[in-house]
Motif scaffolding. Structure first.
Motif, PDB file in Angstrom:
ATOM      1  N   PRO A 134      22.993  45.602   4.332  1.00 37.62           N
ATOM      2  CA  PRO A 134      23.808  46.463   3.950  1.00 37.62           C
ATOM      3  C   PRO A 134      23.349  47.552   2.850  1.00 37.62           C
ATOM      4  CG  PRO A 134      24.220  44.395   2.485  1.00 37.62           C
ATOM      5  CD  PRO A 134      23.243  44.274   3.707  1.00 37.62           C
ATOM      6  N   ASP A 135      22.267  47.215   2.719  1.00 38.87           N
ATOM      7  CA  ASP A 135      21.649  48.383   1.544  1.00 38.87           C
ATOM      8  C   ASP A 135      20.564  49.108   2.268  1.00 38.87           C
ATOM      9  OD1 ASP A 135      21.538  49.388  -0.956  1.00 38.87           O
ATOM     10  OD2 ASP A 135      20.140  47.965  -1.878  1.00 38.87           O
ATOM     11  N   CYS A 136      20.756  49.191   3.546  1.00 30.23           N
ATOM     12  CA  CYS A 136      19.705  50.032   4.204  1.00 30.23           C
ATOM     13  C   CYS A 136      20.485  51.134   4.833  1.00 30.23           C
ATOM     14  CB  CYS A 136      18.891  49.216   5.087  1.00 30.23           C
ATOM     15  SG  CYS A 136      17.826  50.045   6.327  1.00 30.23           S
ATOM     16  N   GLU A 137      20.054  52.415   4.958  1.00 31.66           N
ATOM     17  CA  GLU A 137      20.588  53.404   5.708  1.00 31.66           C
ATOM     18  C   GLU A 137      19.716  53.576   7.139  1.00 31.66           C
ATOM     19  OE1 GLU A 137      22.780  57.334   4.679  1.00 31.66           O
ATOM     20  OE2 GLU A 137      20.542  58.014   4.972  1.00 31.66           O
ATOM     21  N   VAL A 138      20.433  53.458   8.364  1.00 33.18           N
ATOM     22  CA  VAL A 138      19.932  53.851   9.430  1.00 33.18           C
ATOM     23  C   VAL A 138      20.156  54.915  10.106  1.00 33.18           C
ATOM     24  CG1 VAL A 138      19.148  52.252  11.637  1.00 33.18           C
ATOM     25  CG2 VAL A 138      19.670  51.049   9.573  1.00 33.18           C
ATOM     26  N   ILE A 139      19.255  55.588  10.534  1.00 30.99           N
ATOM     27  CA  ILE A 139      19.506  56.884  11.168  1.00 30.99           C
ATOM     28  C   ILE A 139      18.788  56.603  12.760  1.00 30.99           C
ATOM     29  CG2 ILE A 139      18.986  59.293  11.503  1.00 30.99           C
ATOM     30  CD1 ILE A 139      18.701  59.155   8.261  1.00 30.99           C
ATOM     31  N   VAL A 140      19.566  56.903  13.751  1.00 27.34           N
ATOM     32  CA  VAL A 140      19.138  56.769  15.250  1.00 27.34           C
ATOM     33  C   VAL A 140      18.737  57.836  15.600  1.00 27.34           C
ATOM     34  CG1 VAL A 140      19.504  55.693  17.379  1.00 27.34           C
ATOM     35  CG2 VAL A 140      20.463  54.427  15.406  1.00 27.34           C
ATOM     36  N   ALA A 141      17.593  57.952  16.133  1.00 29.92           N
ATOM     37  CA  ALA A 141      17.189  59.321  16.881  1.00 29.92           C
ATOM     38  C   ALA A 141      18.035  59.608  18.457  1.00 29.92           C
ATOM     39  CB  ALA A 141      15.814  59.376  17.384  1.00 29.92           C
ATOM     40  N   GLY A 142      18.384  60.715  18.578  1.00 33.84           N
ATOM     41  CA  GLY A 142      19.082  60.790  19.979  1.00 33.84           C
ATOM     42  C   GLY A 142      18.060  61.322  20.988  1.00 33.84           C
ATOM     43  N   GLY A 143      18.366  61.155  22.390  1.00 33.37           N
ATOM     44  CA  GLY A 143      17.488  61.282  23.338  1.00 33.37           C
ATOM     45  C   GLY A 143      17.852  60.087  24.720  1.00 33.37           C
ATOM     46  N   VAL A 144      16.931  60.006  25.252  1.00 34.33           N
ATOM     47  CA  VAL A 144      17.134  59.309  26.483  1.00 34.33           C
ATOM     48  C   VAL A 144      16.780  57.680  26.302  1.00 34.33           C
ATOM     49  CG1 VAL A 144      16.457  58.805  28.897  1.00 34.33           C
ATOM     50  CG2 VAL A 144      16.692  61.141  28.118  1.00 34.33           C
ATOM     51  N   VAL A 145      17.709  56.748  26.553  1.00 33.86           N
ATOM     52  CA  VAL A 145      17.590  55.237  26.067  1.00 33.86           C
ATOM     53  C   VAL A 145      16.687  54.695  27.532  1.00 33.86           C
ATOM     54  CG1 VAL A 145      18.516  53.248  25.645  1.00 33.86           C
ATOM     55  CG2 VAL A 145      19.388  55.054  24.692  1.00 33.86           C
ATOM     56  N   ARG A 146      15.427  54.096  27.184  1.00 35.00           N
ATOM     57  CA  ARG A 146      14.876  53.304  28.195  1.00 35.00           C
ATOM     58  C   ARG A 146      15.554  51.919  28.419  1.00 35.00           C
ATOM     59  NH1 ARG A 146       8.583  54.370  26.839  1.00 35.00           N
ATOM     60  NH2 ARG A 146       9.019  52.220  25.788  1.00 35.00           N
ATOM     61  N   SER A 147      16.141  51.601  29.527  1.00 34.11           N
ATOM     62  CA  SER A 147      16.830  50.132  29.591  1.00 34.11           C
ATOM     63  C   SER A 147      15.881  49.239  29.220  1.00 34.11           C
ATOM     64  CB  SER A 147      17.667  50.163  30.972  1.00 34.11           C
ATOM     65  OG  SER A 147      16.699  50.365  32.097  1.00 34.11           O
ATOM     66  N   ARG A 148      14.464  49.038  29.691  1.00 38.31           N
ATOM     67  CA  ARG A 148      13.889  47.853  29.707  1.00 38.31           C
ATOM     68  C   ARG A 148      13.647  47.549  28.403  1.00 38.31           C
ATOM     69  NH1 ARG A 148       9.978  52.096  31.267  1.00 38.31           N
ATOM     70  NH2 ARG A 148       8.246  52.351  29.841  1.00 38.31           N
ATOM     71  N   ASP A 149      13.458  48.482  27.448  1.00 36.00           N
ATOM     72  CA  ASP A 149      13.454  47.885  25.931  1.00 36.00           C
ATOM     73  C   ASP A 149      14.065  48.762  24.916  1.00 36.00           C
ATOM     74  OD1 ASP A 149      12.180  50.610  25.869  1.00 36.00           O
ATOM     75  OD2 ASP A 149       9.951  49.933  25.641  1.00 36.00           O
ATOM     76  N   ARG A 150      15.119  49.345  25.191  1.00 35.37           N
ATOM     77  CA  ARG A 150      16.110  50.190  24.228  1.00 35.37           C
ATOM     78  C   ARG A 150      15.376  51.003  23.322  1.00 35.37           C
ATOM     79  NH1 ARG A 150      20.234  45.191  22.569  1.00 35.37           N
ATOM     80  NH2 ARG A 150      20.982  44.567  24.742  1.00 35.37           N
ATOM     81  N   GLY A 151      14.133  51.566  23.790  1.00 34.59           N
ATOM     82  CA  GLY A 151      13.639  52.776  23.340  1.00 34.59           C
ATOM     83  C   GLY A 151      14.218  53.793  23.671  1.00 34.59           C
ATOM     84  N   ILE A 152      14.213  55.064  22.649  1.00 34.72           N
ATOM     85  CA  ILE A 152      14.593  56.528  22.950  1.00 34.72           C
ATOM     86  C   ILE A 152      13.519  57.490  22.821  1.00 34.72           C
ATOM     87  CG2 ILE A 152      16.376  57.887  21.959  1.00 34.72           C
ATOM     88  CD1 ILE A 152      17.630  55.832  20.410  1.00 34.72           C
ATOM     89  N   VAL A 153      13.310  58.133  23.969  1.00 34.99           N
ATOM     90  CA  VAL A 153      12.211  59.144  24.027  1.00 34.99           C
ATOM     91  C   VAL A 153      13.101  60.407  24.660  1.00 34.99           C
ATOM     92  CG1 VAL A 153      10.666  57.257  24.642  1.00 34.99           C
ATOM     93  CG2 VAL A 153      12.163  58.134  26.328  1.00 34.99           C
ATOM     94  N   GLY A 154      12.114  61.368  24.780  1.00 32.97           N
ATOM     95  CA  GLY A 154      12.423  62.665  25.224  1.00 32.97           C
ATOM     96  C   GLY A 154      12.350  63.857  24.462  1.00 32.97           C
ATOM     97  N   GLU A 155      12.412  64.909  24.765  1.00 33.11           N
ATOM     98  CA  GLU A 155      12.307  66.136  24.005  1.00 33.11           C
ATOM     99  C   GLU A 155      13.319  66.063  22.851  1.00 33.11           C
ATOM    100  OE1 GLU A 155       9.992  68.191  23.619  1.00 33.11           O
ATOM    101  OE2 GLU A 155       8.719  67.350  25.451  1.00 33.11           O
ATOM    102  N   ALA A 156      14.394  65.806  23.060  1.00 32.69           N
ATOM    103  CA  ALA A 156      15.604  65.815  22.195  1.00 32.69           C
ATOM    104  C   ALA A 156      15.084  64.796  21.064  1.00 32.69           C
ATOM    105  CB  ALA A 156      16.801  65.285  22.732  1.00 32.69           C
ATOM    106  N   THR A 157      14.319  63.721  21.373  1.00 33.68           N
ATOM    107  CA  THR A 157      13.980  62.873  20.236  1.00 33.68           C
ATOM    108  C   THR A 157      12.657  63.424  19.432  1.00 33.68           C
ATOM    109  OG1 THR A 157      14.286  61.061  22.094  1.00 33.68           O
ATOM    110  CG2 THR A 157      13.378  60.332  19.750  1.00 33.68           C
TER     111      THR A 157
END
Length: 254
Positions: A134-157
């Motif tokens: 609860p004391d950690c702010e998490v910011i998630v990058a935008g982009g394409v989600v790889r289904s195999r490992d839930r990594g986000i990649v691409g130019e938007a990222t």
């Protein structure tokens, strides 16, 4: 699969030598040929080893990583030790970027008690783990989600990451070659990791011993761009000299 202790030692023996005969493995571990063949069959079916007539070797693909579920169980204890060492070094109240990888996910679990963190990540697994703090702010990058490992990649990222300048980038890697290059398999992931390195004041690499001398197709960076390396065993030659020449602090997690 999760290798048992003997199978884990067998994996380490093969990785250390590159290729080993079944007879040599049986002698090394004091077991029968049948036991070794059974272990080798299971490890090969899990994609952790490759068989040839009379022996076994490490998989040598430079274009495809081991499947994510297999990587989760591979060297899990070593990754936990690395993660604990990293967490001890991360100060409270700092900003971080964590990239894709099972080792960075282990680090995230060890940061659950840290206070005042701001974490940027292109790894949905890391984000899910750290939302329990609860004391950690998490910011998630935008982009394409790889289904195999839930990594986000691409130019938007890449564009998203370039908005920030964080205190520490905590990155994983697929392979470190003897010339000091850091390598991975997916050029889209590498472009994101490259942006992460360029937008961090310090770069800490988390890599277990299996990453040394492991080939991969795409060059990401060089060890000279690192500030710290966290690993679980003393690096083999020629890495100690490479790290020393580059001024990289190497911490071997106990």
């Amino acid at each position: 699969m999760t290798p048992n202790p003997r199978q884990s030692q067998l994996l380490e023996e093969v990785r250390a030598k590159g290729a080993v005969s079944v007879e040599a493995l049986a002698e090394r571990f004091g077991v029968t040929l049948q036991t070794v063949r059974r272990d080798v069959k299971l490890l090969a079916e899990a994609g952790l080893l490759a068989r040839f007539h009379g022996g076994v070797r490490v998989p040598t693909s430079t274009v495809e990583n081991i499947a994510y579920r297999q990587r989760q169980s591979l060297n899990a204890e070593a990754k936990q030790r690395i993660a604990r060492a990293v967490a001890r070094a991360v100060p409270e109240g700092c900003s971080l970027i964590l990239n894709i990888g099972t080792t960075t996910e282990a680090v995230a679990r060890e940061l659950l008690r840290h206070r005042g963190l701001r974490v940027i990540t292109n790894n949905l697994n890391v984000a899910a783990i750290l939302t329990d703090n609860p004391d950690c702010e998490v910011i998630v990058a935008g982009g394409v989600v790889r289904s195999r490992d839930r990594g986000i990649v691409g130019e938007a990222t890449v564009d998203f990451i370039r908005q920030f300048k964080v205190d520490i980038a905590l990155i994983g890697i697929s392979g470190i070659e003897a010339d000091g290059t850091l390598r991975d398999y997916d050029f889209r992931e590498v472009k994101v990791s490259r942006a992460i390195i360029e937008h961090a004041r310090q770069v800490w690499l988390c890599a277990d011993h299996s990453k040394f001398n492991r080939p991969a197709m795409v060059e990401l960076a060089h060890v000279s761009e690192l500030d710290m390396l966290f690993t679980d065993a003393p690096p083999p030659e020629p890495y100690p000299r490479l790290l020393a020449d580059a001024g990289v602090l190497c911490e071997v997690a106990a």
